[in-house]
Design an enzyme around this catalytic site. Structure first.
Site, PDB file in Angstrom:
ATOM      1  N   SER A 113       0.788  -1.223   0.000  1.00  7.39           N
ATOM      2  CA  SER A 113       0.000   0.000   0.000  1.00  7.39           C
ATOM      3  C   SER A 113       0.827   1.283   0.000  1.00  7.39           C
ATOM      4  O   SER A 113       1.571   1.534  -0.935  1.00  7.39           O
ATOM      5  CB  SER A 113      -0.966  -0.037   1.174  1.00  7.39           C
ATOM      6  OG  SER A 113      -1.820   1.051   1.129  1.00  7.39           O
ATOM      7  N   HIS A 114       0.733   2.058   1.076  1.00  5.54           N
ATOM      8  CA  HIS A 114       1.377   3.380   1.123  1.00  5.54           C
ATOM      9  C   HIS A 114       2.848   3.290   1.516  1.00  5.54           C
ATOM     10  O   HIS A 114       3.530   4.306   1.557  1.00  5.54           O
ATOM     11  CB  HIS A 114       0.636   4.262   2.121  1.00  5.54           C
ATOM     12  CG  HIS A 114       0.524   3.634   3.476  1.00  5.54           C
ATOM     13  ND1 HIS A 114      -0.327   2.577   3.736  1.00  5.54           N
ATOM     14  CD2 HIS A 114       1.188   3.866   4.616  1.00  5.54           C
ATOM     15  CE1 HIS A 114      -0.184   2.207   4.991  1.00  5.54           C
ATOM     16  NE2 HIS A 114       0.732   2.964   5.560  1.00  5.54           N
ATOM     17  N   ASP A 278      -2.863   6.219  -3.307  1.00  8.16           N
ATOM     18  CA  ASP A 278      -1.672   5.575  -2.741  1.00  8.16           C
ATOM     19  C   ASP A 278      -1.173   4.428  -3.615  1.00  8.16           C
ATOM     20  O   ASP A 278      -1.663   4.215  -4.729  1.00  8.16           O
ATOM     21  CB  ASP A 278      -1.953   5.092  -1.318  1.00  8.16           C
ATOM     22  CG  ASP A 278      -2.915   3.925  -1.284  1.00  8.16           C
ATOM     23  OD1 ASP A 278      -3.723   3.795  -2.228  1.00  8.16           O
ATOM     24  OD2 ASP A 278      -2.868   3.132  -0.323  1.00  8.16           O
ATOM     25  N   ASP A 280      -1.542   1.203  -3.771  1.00  6.34           N
ATOM     26  CA  ASP A 280      -2.465   0.200  -4.305  1.00  6.34           C
ATOM     27  C   ASP A 280      -3.829   0.767  -4.674  1.00  6.34           C
ATOM     28  O   ASP A 280      -4.755   0.006  -4.966  1.00  6.34           O
ATOM     29  CB  ASP A 280      -2.607  -0.973  -3.332  1.00  6.34           C
ATOM     30  CG  ASP A 280      -3.189  -0.558  -1.992  1.00  6.34           C
ATOM     31  OD1 ASP A 280      -3.002   0.614  -1.597  1.00  6.34           O
ATOM     32  OD2 ASP A 280      -3.840  -1.389  -1.334  1.00  6.34           O
ATOM     33  N   ASP A 282      -6.227   2.405  -3.005  1.00  2.38           N
ATOM     34  CA  ASP A 282      -7.435   2.419  -2.174  1.00  2.38           C
ATOM     35  C   ASP A 282      -7.576   3.686  -1.331  1.00  2.38           C
ATOM     36  O   ASP A 282      -8.602   3.901  -0.722  1.00  2.38           O
ATOM     37  CB  ASP A 282      -7.534   1.153  -1.303  1.00  2.38           C
ATOM     38  CG  ASP A 282      -6.324   0.915  -0.434  1.00  2.38           C
ATOM     39  OD1 ASP A 282      -5.375   1.718  -0.488  1.00  2.38           O
ATOM     40  OD2 ASP A 282      -6.315  -0.098   0.303  1.00  2.38           O
ATOM     41  N   ARG A 283      -6.534   4.518  -1.293  1.00  2.00           N
ATOM     42  CA  ARG A 283      -6.648   5.749  -0.505  1.00  2.00           C
ATOM     43  C   ARG A 283      -6.914   6.945  -1.398  1.00  2.00           C
ATOM     44  O   ARG A 283      -6.620   6.919  -2.597  1.00  2.00           O
ATOM     45  CB  ARG A 283      -5.356   6.016   0.255  1.00  2.00           C
ATOM     46  CG  ARG A 283      -5.057   4.971   1.277  1.00  2.00           C
ATOM     47  CD  ARG A 283      -3.861   5.380   2.107  1.00  2.00           C
ATOM     48  NE  ARG A 283      -3.634   4.371   3.129  1.00  2.00           N
ATOM     49  CZ  ARG A 283      -3.032   4.594   4.283  1.00  2.00           C
ATOM     50  NH1 ARG A 283      -2.552   5.789   4.549  1.00  2.00           N
ATOM     51  NH2 ARG A 283      -2.883   3.635   5.156  1.00  2.00           N
ATOM     52  N   LYS A 377     -11.651  -0.010   0.500  1.00  2.00           N
ATOM     53  CA  LYS A 377     -11.735   1.420   0.288  1.00  2.00           C
ATOM     54  C   LYS A 377     -11.296   1.703  -1.145  1.00  2.00           C
ATOM     55  O   LYS A 377     -10.620   0.880  -1.761  1.00  2.00           O
ATOM     56  CB  LYS A 377     -10.916   2.173   1.324  1.00  2.00           C
ATOM     57  CG  LYS A 377      -9.448   1.786   1.435  1.00  2.00           C
ATOM     58  CD  LYS A 377      -8.845   2.500   2.641  1.00  2.00           C
ATOM     59  CE  LYS A 377      -7.347   2.277   2.742  1.00  2.00           C
ATOM     60  NZ  LYS A 377      -6.993   1.157   3.620  1.00  2.00           N
TER      61      LYS A 377
HETATM   62  C1  VG1 Z   1      -3.114   2.039   8.365  1.00  2.00           C
HETATM   63  C2  VG1 Z   1      -4.302   2.956   8.584  1.00  2.00           C
HETATM   64  C3  VG1 Z   1      -5.593   2.166   8.494  1.00  2.00           C
HETATM   65  C4  VG1 Z   1      -5.670   1.463   7.142  1.00  2.00           C
HETATM   66  C5  VG1 Z   1      -4.431   0.599   6.949  1.00  2.00           C
HETATM   67  C6  VG1 Z   1      -4.376  -0.022   5.585  1.00  2.00           C
HETATM   68  O1  VG1 Z   1      -3.090   1.057   9.368  1.00  2.00           O
HETATM   69  O2  VG1 Z   1      -4.205   3.609   9.824  1.00  2.00           O
HETATM   70  O3  VG1 Z   1      -6.688   3.038   8.685  1.00  2.00           O
HETATM   71  O4  VG1 Z   1      -6.806   0.655   7.061  1.00  2.00           O
HETATM   72  O5  VG1 Z   1      -3.254   1.399   7.102  1.00  2.00           O
HETATM   73  O6  VG1 Z   1      -4.411   0.953   4.596  1.00  2.00           O
HETATM   74  P1  VG1 Z   1      -2.133   1.153  10.655  1.00  2.00           P
HETATM   75  O7  VG1 Z   1      -2.348  -0.114  11.412  1.00  2.00           O
HETATM   76  O8  VG1 Z   1      -0.753   1.364  10.153  1.00  2.00           O
HETATM   77  O9  VG1 Z   1      -2.609   2.374  11.409  1.00  2.00           O
HETATM   78  V1  VG1 Z   1      -3.590   0.659   3.157  1.00  2.00           V
HETATM   79  O10 VG1 Z   1      -4.004   1.877   2.142  1.00  2.00           O
HETATM   80  O11 VG1 Z   1      -2.159   0.302   3.745  1.00  2.00           O
HETATM   81  O12 VG1 Z   1      -4.176  -0.833   2.578  1.00  2.00           O
HETATM   82 CO    CO Z   2      -3.618   1.332   0.289  1.00  3.01          CO
END
Ligand code: VG1
Ligand code: CO
Length: 544
Positions: A113-114, A278, A280, A282-283, A377
């Site tokens: 993801s990010h 982001d 992948d 979804d953000r 998302k």
């Molecule tokens: C973070 C965010 C959470 C989100 C998750 C996955 O998790 O706070 O709200 O669902 O990333 O998003 P954490 O445990 O680091 O707070 V993504 O866009 O990484 O799939």
């Molecule tokens: Co993501």
């Protein structure tokens, strides 16, 4: 097709976090590491023979290598069909849609993801179930447990598959279908939003826009939808080529990381609308000329205006937000008299509520918003939602936001992240906060009296499952909150997240900078957790 059984020994760290298993690429490259985890998933799914599996990722370094490994393992484990995005690419929401649309058994999404990508950065893998959403904790716990006992994995002796040519081929017992990763998703978006109105608003010049794909997966999706279908100029999508290392950046849409976009939106040359997504896809980050919309406000605004969008014109069955997300959406739900649910952080907790039709929209403060159209998302969906809203209301983003605050009041909000904190220090911060909890209620700090202090525990109203230790909450009599939790997606040390909010009803006070408006609570949070004192840091790494 010759099937081989390869002996292996367990790795002790294959415990999925908030969203799948995320580790450094070097960790995934260890012999058998990816294979062990994939086999542990397959072993935990029950009967998978002849079932269909969707496969794709965000294109980061190791994506193609991992896909070839998984294809061979899926074939050896008896899957009947693999549906793979061309080039090994699928955004997370697009994968969710494909699973649902083609009634697949599940899907493997390769992404961190990010988190940054590249040989020295992060890789990740998560399993999504047949509703298209992330596997629940019952599954992820089973994957982990299996990974601790694994002794062998299965792989088929196949040539690498050409991931770049669309079409199907039968190899032994498995059919491998390579699909265009964008077209099903683009079709879904057209079924939700008013594309004719969007086309007019863009061609007439009423809406000008800039979308920053951050050299990640949404480039091809944004180019097809925003440029080819809706007619925005090609320059409106920047960093549109997915790169294995995201150009060396964090593909994380916030003001710190999407700085090119942020600078433009606060300049005289700002278009009407600016957004980013982001790694992948979804953000989403939403901005307008001279305004950044906090994700919590964005969720509330989408909920308050959903009836203006074709797919939601009949209204919302309910809404949900993750616990640390501000209470702005709660006010909208109260006004429209619809239920509002509070869930732990992570999209997997929305799945049951969506499946049961209890909610239509949901979101998280971490730039995640979505609806019942998929079970993830969805970054571009949020972008199109905002564009559709601007086109219907014929108002700039800043006016839409200020109107909302006028009507509902403003939940002033921010999050401070302290990244890569030494794990023992982070753990002791949480333990010491935990110890203070019983003593806090009734105590007064300035004008803030603590109403409750607890650790969030969630009981799923559909399946009764219980998730403990989902963050420390300190709530005040006036509705303000401070929340502390440790991230479940980081790969280095621990990341402490501090979430702070305060409700402001007085419209004359709405245009304050959040850091200033929340200064007292920010100091109080430090007094309670001492993260600066214990780590020697002076500032959070990221403020959103
Ligand atoms: C973070 C965010 C959470 C989100 C998750 C996955 O998790 O706070 O709200 O669902 O990333 O998003 P954490 O445990 O680091 O707070 V993504 O866009 O990484 O799939
Ligand atoms: Co993501």
């Amino acid at each position: 097709m010759q099937i081989e059984t390869i002996p292996t020994t367990p790795y002790n760290d294959q415990n999925p976090g908030t969203s799948g298993l995320r580790k450094k690429v070097k960790v995934f490259q260890q012999p058998g590491y990816l294979e062990n985890f994939v086999q542990s998933i397959f072993d935990s799914l029950g009967d998978i023979s002849n079932k269909t599996l969707v496969l794709g990722g965000d294109g980061r370094y190791f994506n193609r290598v991992a896909i070839q490994i998984i294809i061979k393992m899926a074939a050896a484990n008896g899957f009947g069909e693999l549906i793979i995005g061309q080039g090994g690419l699928l955004s997370t929401p697009a994968a969710s849609n494909i699973i649902r649309k083609y009634q697949a058994f599940g899907g493997l999404i390769l992404s961190a993801s990010h988190n940054p990508g590249g040989p020295d950065e992060d890789f990740g893998i998560k399993y999504n179930v047949s509703n298209g959403g992330p596997a629940s904790e019952t599954y992820t716990e089973a994957f982990y447990e299996r990974s601790q006992a694994i002794t062998e994995y299965k792989t088929a002796n196949l040539q690498d598959i050409d991931l770049d040519s669309i079409g199907s081929q039968q190899i032994g017992t498995i059919k491998i279908t390579i699909i265009d990763p964008v077209s099903d998703y683009a079709e879904l978006m057209q079924s939700i939003f008013d594309f004719n109105l969007l086309k007019q608003s863009i061609s007439s010049g009423y809406i000008t826009l800039l979308f920053d794909a951050m050299s990640a997966i949404t480039g091809p999706y944004a180019k097809r939808i925003l440029v080819d279908i809706l007619g925005a100029s090609p320059e409106s999508v920047i960093n549109a080529e997915p790169l294995e290392d995201f150009g060396g950046h964090h593909p994380d849409p916030n003001l710190a990381h999407a700085h090119e976009l942020a600078e433009l939106m606060f300049s005289e040359k700002a278009p009407t609308f600016g957004a980013a997504s982001d790694g992948d896809g979804d953000r989403n980050m939403i901005t307008g000329s001279n305004i950044f919309v906090t994700p919590s406000d964005s969720l509330a605004i989408l909920a308050a205006n959903a009836h203006l969008i074709p797919a939601y014109s009949k209204g919302l069955s309910g809404v949900a937000r993750s616990m640390p997300t501000s209470q702005a959406v709660d006010r909208v739900a109260a006004k429209y008299n619809i239920p509002c649910y509070e869930t732990p952080t992570g999209w997997k907790f929305f799945g049951n509520l969506l499946d049961e039709g209890k909610i239509t929209l949901c979101g998280e403060e971490s730039f995640g918003t979505g609806s019942d159209h998929v079970r993830e998302k969805d970054g571009l969906w949020a972008v199109l939602f905002w564009l559709n809203l601007i086109a219907v209301r014929r108002q700039p983003v800043i006016d839409i936001v200020h109107d909302h605050w006028q009507k509902f009041g403003r939940d002033i909000y921010c999050r401070h992240d302290y990244e890569a904190v030494e794990t023992p220090i982070a753990n002791s911060i949480v333990e010491d906060l935990r110890k203070q909890l019983p003593t806090l209620p009734g105590q007064t700090f300035g004008e803030y009296t603590v109403k409750y202090a607890d650790e969030f525990c969630y009981e799923d109203s559909i399946d009764g499952s219980i998730s403990k230790n989902q963050g420390i909450r300190i709530g005040f009599e006036n509705g303000s909150r401070i929340v502390f939790r440790l991230s479940g997606t980081g790969t280095v040390g621990a990341t402490l997240r501090i979430y702070i909010e305060r409700f402001e009803h007085d419209a004359s006070q709405h245009n304050q900078d959040a850091q200033i408006a929340l200064a007292f609570l920010i100091d109080l949070a430090e007094q309670l957790c001492e993260v600066k004192k214990r780590t020697g840091r002076t500032e959070p790494d990221v403020i959103t």
